[in-house]
Design an enzyme around this catalytic site. Structure first.
Site, PDB file in Angstrom:
ATOM      1  N   GLY A 171      -7.207   5.019   4.987  1.00 28.80           N
ATOM      2  CA  GLY A 171      -6.662   5.953   4.007  1.00 28.80           C
ATOM      3  C   GLY A 171      -7.138   7.376   4.226  1.00 28.80           C
ATOM      4  N   TYR A 226      -8.857   3.649  -4.835  1.00 27.79           N
ATOM      5  CA  TYR A 226      -7.875   4.731  -4.916  1.00 27.79           C
ATOM      6  C   TYR A 226      -7.794   5.476  -6.245  1.00 27.79           C
ATOM      7  CZ  TYR A 226      -6.537   2.552  -0.570  1.00 27.79           C
ATOM      8  OH  TYR A 226      -6.575   2.039   0.697  1.00 27.79           O
ATOM      9  N   GLU A 261       0.810  -1.210   0.000  1.00 27.35           N
ATOM     10  CA  GLU A 261       0.000   0.000   0.000  1.00 27.35           C
ATOM     11  C   GLU A 261       0.852   1.271   0.000  1.00 27.35           C
ATOM     12  OE1 GLU A 261      -3.757  -0.438   2.559  1.00 27.35           O
ATOM     13  OE2 GLU A 261      -2.419  -1.932   3.407  1.00 27.35           O
ATOM     14  N   GLU A 317     -13.958  -5.877   8.699  1.00 29.03           N
ATOM     15  CA  GLU A 317     -12.701  -5.573   9.382  1.00 29.03           C
ATOM     16  C   GLU A 317     -12.723  -4.168   9.964  1.00 29.03           C
ATOM     17  OE1 GLU A 317      -9.319  -5.523   6.745  1.00 29.03           O
ATOM     18  OE2 GLU A 317     -10.435  -4.522   5.174  1.00 29.03           O
ATOM     19  N   ASP A 352     -15.594  -1.616   8.386  1.00 36.03           N
ATOM     20  CA  ASP A 352     -16.224  -2.005   7.126  1.00 36.03           C
ATOM     21  C   ASP A 352     -17.237  -3.130   7.328  1.00 36.03           C
ATOM     22  OD1 ASP A 352     -14.467  -0.199   6.012  1.00 36.03           O
ATOM     23  OD2 ASP A 352     -13.075  -1.717   5.274  1.00 36.03           O
ATOM     24  N   ARG A 391     -11.842   2.995  11.036  1.00 32.75           N
ATOM     25  CA  ARG A 391     -12.961   2.892  10.094  1.00 32.75           C
ATOM     26  C   ARG A 391     -13.371   1.423  10.025  1.00 32.75           C
ATOM     27  NH1 ARG A 391     -11.032   3.173   4.915  1.00 32.75           N
ATOM     28  NH2 ARG A 391     -11.865   1.080   4.601  1.00 32.75           N
ATOM     29  N   ASN A 420     -10.164  -0.902  10.284  1.00 31.94           N
ATOM     30  CA  ASN A 420      -8.935  -0.279   9.774  1.00 31.94           C
ATOM     31  C   ASN A 420      -8.455   0.747  10.793  1.00 31.94           C
ATOM     32  OD1 ASN A 420      -9.038  -1.193   6.701  1.00 31.94           O
ATOM     33  ND2 ASN A 420     -11.095  -0.600   7.311  1.00 31.94           N
ATOM     34  N   SER A 466      -6.276  -3.071   1.767  1.00 33.70           N
ATOM     35  CA  SER A 466      -6.649  -2.571   0.445  1.00 33.70           C
ATOM     36  C   SER A 466      -6.988  -3.681  -0.549  1.00 33.70           C
ATOM     37  CB  SER A 466      -5.534  -1.676  -0.132  1.00 33.70           C
ATOM     38  OG  SER A 466      -5.400  -0.517   0.636  1.00 33.70           O
TER      39      SER A 466
END
Length: 310
Positions: A277, A217, A13, A271, A258, A256, A273, A147
């Site tokens: 990002g 991205y 990443e 998951e 998900d 964050r 994070n 990612s």
């Protein structure tokens, strides 16, 4: 304040982290801080050992950034930093371990199994075991990677061996799990420990089959609907479960979380994070914008919270 920003790194990443780092550096300077920018790699540990700063802002993603290793080094050096500590970072990065914690505490997860793929010496046994336990479609991915790197949605059994090899490039342990069809959503969480607040729920509509690296991205790779158009009771449940997941792992300052909303309208957690990002196309800033926080304001809030929590 004098703040060091660690970004770049050596994981898959890296390019994302470079973009995240540039955004953070600019925001901190806009807020009047003195910034030392370090494109970090393990070979540059000397740069960290010699740091004399008030705070370290981690703009790293993936291995040697999000997995607790750099956090452990900073703890030993008594350098305060933005974000989660060693244990919560490591747990969130280990998808299998975090899923066990979520499941034991009443959060719905996809059925899954891990396999040791060190050296791929027992490939035929792994393939047969996967066939036995997982009807197609299902997902094969590295246990510790971000990612969606190394991830394959297996639609027929002929894809299994290649999918295992792809995931094994990133990790010696792979995770195989049921493919959950549904709507992809994410919930940013921010706040002092024990007083965390969920931000508006975002629905992600990828242009590709699923929310892969390009969807995340590349400009125009996905559409972010903020706030997600969901029933109030489901929105409330997602926010509550996001905060619960954040707290179960012991996360700090921000994360964050998900989810997939399955065909029954239930959230299935994917998951957490711990260093999501922060690029121009990232989800967390989009959600913050919905409640009137600019990107620069968001970064400054992380700095302020870090001074309270550390």
């Amino acid at each position: 304040m004098k703040i060091a920003v660690l970004y770049g790194g050596t994981s898959g990443e890296r390019e994302v982290s470079l973009s995240t780092g540039k955004g953070i550096i600019k925001a901190l300077k806009n807020k009047g801080h003195e910034v030392i920018a370090i494109d970090f790699s393990p070979e540059k540990i000397k740069d960290i050992l010699e740091l004399k700063v008030d705070l370290v802002f981690l703009g790293l993603h993936g291995r040697f950034g999000e997995d607790g290793k750099i956090q452990g080094l900073l703890d030993m050096l008594n350098l305060p930093y933005v974000g989660s500590g060693v244990l919560s970072s490591a747990l969130a990065m280990d998808k299998a371990k975090s899923k066990q914690i979520f499941s034991l505490n009443g959060l719905q997860t996809a059925n899954s199994k891990t396999f040791d793929v060190t050296g791929l010496l027992n490939m035929s046994d792994i393939v047969e075991d996967i066939k036995k336990h997982f009807p197609t479609p299902f997902v094969i991915k590295p246990n510790q990677e971000g990612s969606t790197l190394g991830l394959t949605i297996v639609k027929n059994e002929g894809q299994i061996e290649k999918a295992v090899q792809t995931a094994a490039h990133s990790d010696s342990t792979i995770l195989v799990e049921d493919y959950v069809q549904g709507r992809e959503v994410t919930v940013p969480v921010i706040g002092q420990k024990g007083k965390e607040t969920p931000l508006p729920v975002i629905e992600i509509i990828p242009k590709n089959d699923y929310y892969d690296f390009d969807s995340k991205y590349k400009p125009g790779g996905s559409e972010h609907i903020v706030p997600a158009k969901l029933p109030d009771n489901l929105t409330d449940r997602l926010k509550q479960e996001a905060v619960k997941a954040h707290q179960l792992l012991g996360c700090e300052v921000y994360s964050r979380v998900d989810f997939i909303i399955n065909e029954k309208g239930e959230p299935v957690i994917l998951e957490v994070n711990t260093l999501p990002g922060m690029t121009p196309t990232s989800l967390f800033p989009d959600s913050a914008k919905e409640i009137g926080w600019s990107y620069d304001d968001l970064i400054e809030k992380f700095v302020e919270l870090s001074q309270l929590d550390k």
